[in-house]
Enzyme design. Structure first.
Site, short mmCIF file in Angstrom:
data_model
loop_
_atom_site.label_atom_id
_atom_site.label_comp_id
_atom_site.label_asym_id
_atom_site.label_seq_id
_atom_site.Cartn_x
_atom_site.Cartn_y
_atom_site.Cartn_z
CG HIS A 103 -33.66 10.66 -60.20
ND1 HIS A 103 -34.60 9.78 -59.71
CD2 HIS A 103 -32.63 9.89 -60.67
CE1 HIS A 103 -34.16 8.54 -59.87
NE2 HIS A 103 -32.97 8.58 -60.44
CD GLU A 104 -29.35 10.91 -62.47
OE1 GLU A 104 -28.52 10.23 -61.86
OE2 GLU A 104 -30.30 10.41 -63.08
CG HIS A 132 -28.90 8.24 -57.89
ND1 HIS A 132 -29.49 7.18 -57.23
CD2 HIS A 132 -29.51 8.33 -59.10
CE1 HIS A 132 -30.43 6.66 -58.02
NE2 HIS A 132 -30.47 7.34 -59.15
CD GLU A 161 -32.41 4.56 -60.10
OE1 GLU A 161 -32.81 5.74 -60.16
OE2 GLU A 161 -31.24 4.23 -60.34
CG ASP A 163 -38.15 8.64 -58.81
OD1 ASP A 163 -37.25 9.16 -59.47
OD2 ASP A 163 -38.88 7.71 -59.24
#
Ligand code: ZN
Length: 419
Positions: free
Chosen positions: A277-278, A281, A355, A359
């Site tokens: 997930h990070e 980003h 976000e 995901d």
């Protein structure tokens, strides 16, 4: 054209740039999973866990909203009455009413008063966190953290205040232009230096220990084509039981940070899902986009404050002659506070969309929706989240999709991928 005319034009340009940036770079077309799927996910969560999360969030709620309301009232009382300008004068008095003393000490005094009136709510929040076993930080640790954050804000605030009022003195007609550029520059600078200079004030960061997990995470980042200098572990356990991970910094200061609590509580597959997930980003440049919109917003705010500041009745309320005086700083704080409260739902919506995209990235990168769902359950369980929070609160302040939304999204991915 007069400086005022140029300011109107500049503000229009900044607002358009902000709107275009947000329109193009925020993944708006990412609707949440169908409500029926969310409710199915909710039914599958242990009833006891859901009840405890709701109880905890209800315990936090009154204090949280009261802090917002009291903070707003105090900002308005200081900014829209002569009270605030008197406070600034008082702070400058021991220094012969020097403008720099008024600007820095007066400005910090105004911010400190606003912080102090909400202090009881912060303490109350800490008490609730302790009662529910989420905080491992005693009262002394809590107080030290608070003093550290005051000190960091005071340093950044002093630089910003001194810079602003110096520019106002040097360029009385065009200060808004330099101020806007300076505010945007400060936002960009902070994105670079916060992870290196400020985050270590609160936590210790160590590179993740060599082992199968670190190897797997590094290999995944390489597979993803995301250059990550290091995966760091933060010693979050000294103040909380909560689990989390985040990505911060830009360019050479970019890093992925995992809480030590996460490594302790979650399975390797779940940690992998969190880091994936990070990586999303990082890959989608969310920190860059956040910095860019923050810089444009800060510049627009300075120009807007200059324009609104020529409104005679506001100045009369604040008891000042011009918005360019340090004594008018409380009026600026009041305007910024109101803008922040009004724009909170829009900021929360943008954050939720970003976000949800991270995901989706995590699901595609790991191809492991089961681990993703397990990770969401664990995150919600340990952090005492309300998996399906009240709609109004969600719309106003939720920065992430709810737990049931995230689980439903993982199941939708599993269905489509046939896993
Ligand atoms: Zn995220």
């Amino acid at each position: 054209m007069s400086p005022r005319g140029w300011a109107v034009l500049t503000l229009a340009g900044l607002v358009v740039a902000l709107a275009v940036t947000a329109a193009l770079l925020i993944p708006w077309s990412r609707p949440p999973a169908p409500r029926a799927d969310q409710l199915a996910a909710l039914r599958d969560l242990p009833a006891e866990q859901v009840a405890r999360g709701r109880e905890f969030r209800s315990a936090l709620r009154p204090g949280g909203w009261a802090a917002l309301a009291v903070g707003l009232l105090v900002a308005l009382a200081l900014g829209l009455t002569p009270l605030g300008s008197r406070l600034v004068e008082l702070a400058g008095r021991p220094f012969g009413d020097h403008w720099a003393a008024q600007a820095v000490l007066g400005g910090l005094a105004v911010v400190l008063v606003a912080d102090l009136v909400t202090l009881p709510f912060a303490a109350w929040r800490h008490a609730v966190l302790t009662r529910y076993g989420l905080s491992t930080n005693g009262w002394s640790g809590w107080a030290v953290d608070l003093l550290k954050s005051y000190a960091v804000s005071a340093v950044i605030g002093a630089v910003a205040l001194l810079g602003l009022y110096t520019v106002i003195r040097l360029a009385p007609r065009w200060w808004w232009a330099f101020g806007a550029a300076g505010a945007a520059g400060l936002v960009v600078l902070l994105s670079f230096v916060l992870p290196v200079l400020v985050e270590p004030v609160f936590n210790r960061f160590t590179p993740m220990e060599p082992g199968p997990l670190r190897t797997e995470l590094t290999a995944m980042a390489a597979r993803d084509g995301v250059p990550v200098r290091d995966v760091l572990v933060a010693d979050a356990s000294r103040r909380t039981r909560a689990v989390n991970a985040y990505v911060s910094g830009l360019g050479p200061t970019r890093r992925i940070v995992v809480y030590d609590t996460l490594l302790r509580e979650a399975s390797p597959a779940e940690v992998t899902a969190v880091v994936a997930h990070e990586l999303g980003h990082a890959k989608d440049r969310d920190v860059v986009v956040g910095t860019l919109t923050g810089a444009l917003g800060a510049a627009a705010a300075v120009v807007a404050l200059y324009l609104i500041g020529s409104w005679g009745s506001l100045l009369r309320l604040a008891g000042v002659d011009s918005v360019a005086q340090p004594r008018a700083f409380p009026l600026l704080v009041a305007l910024v506070t109101v803008t922040g409260l009004v724009s909170a739902p829009v900021q929360a919506l943008m954050s939720r969309r970003v976000e949800a995209r991270a995901d989706a990235h995590a699901l595609a990168l790991t191809g492991d929706p089961a681990a993703f769902e397990a990770m969401q359950r664990r995150l919600a369980g340990i952090n005492l989240a309300d998996p399906d929070p009240p709609r109004w609160e969600y719309l106003y302040s939720a920065t992430h999709p709810s737990t049931v939304e995230r689980i439903a999204a993982a199941r939708a991915y599993a269905r489509e991928a046939g896993r």
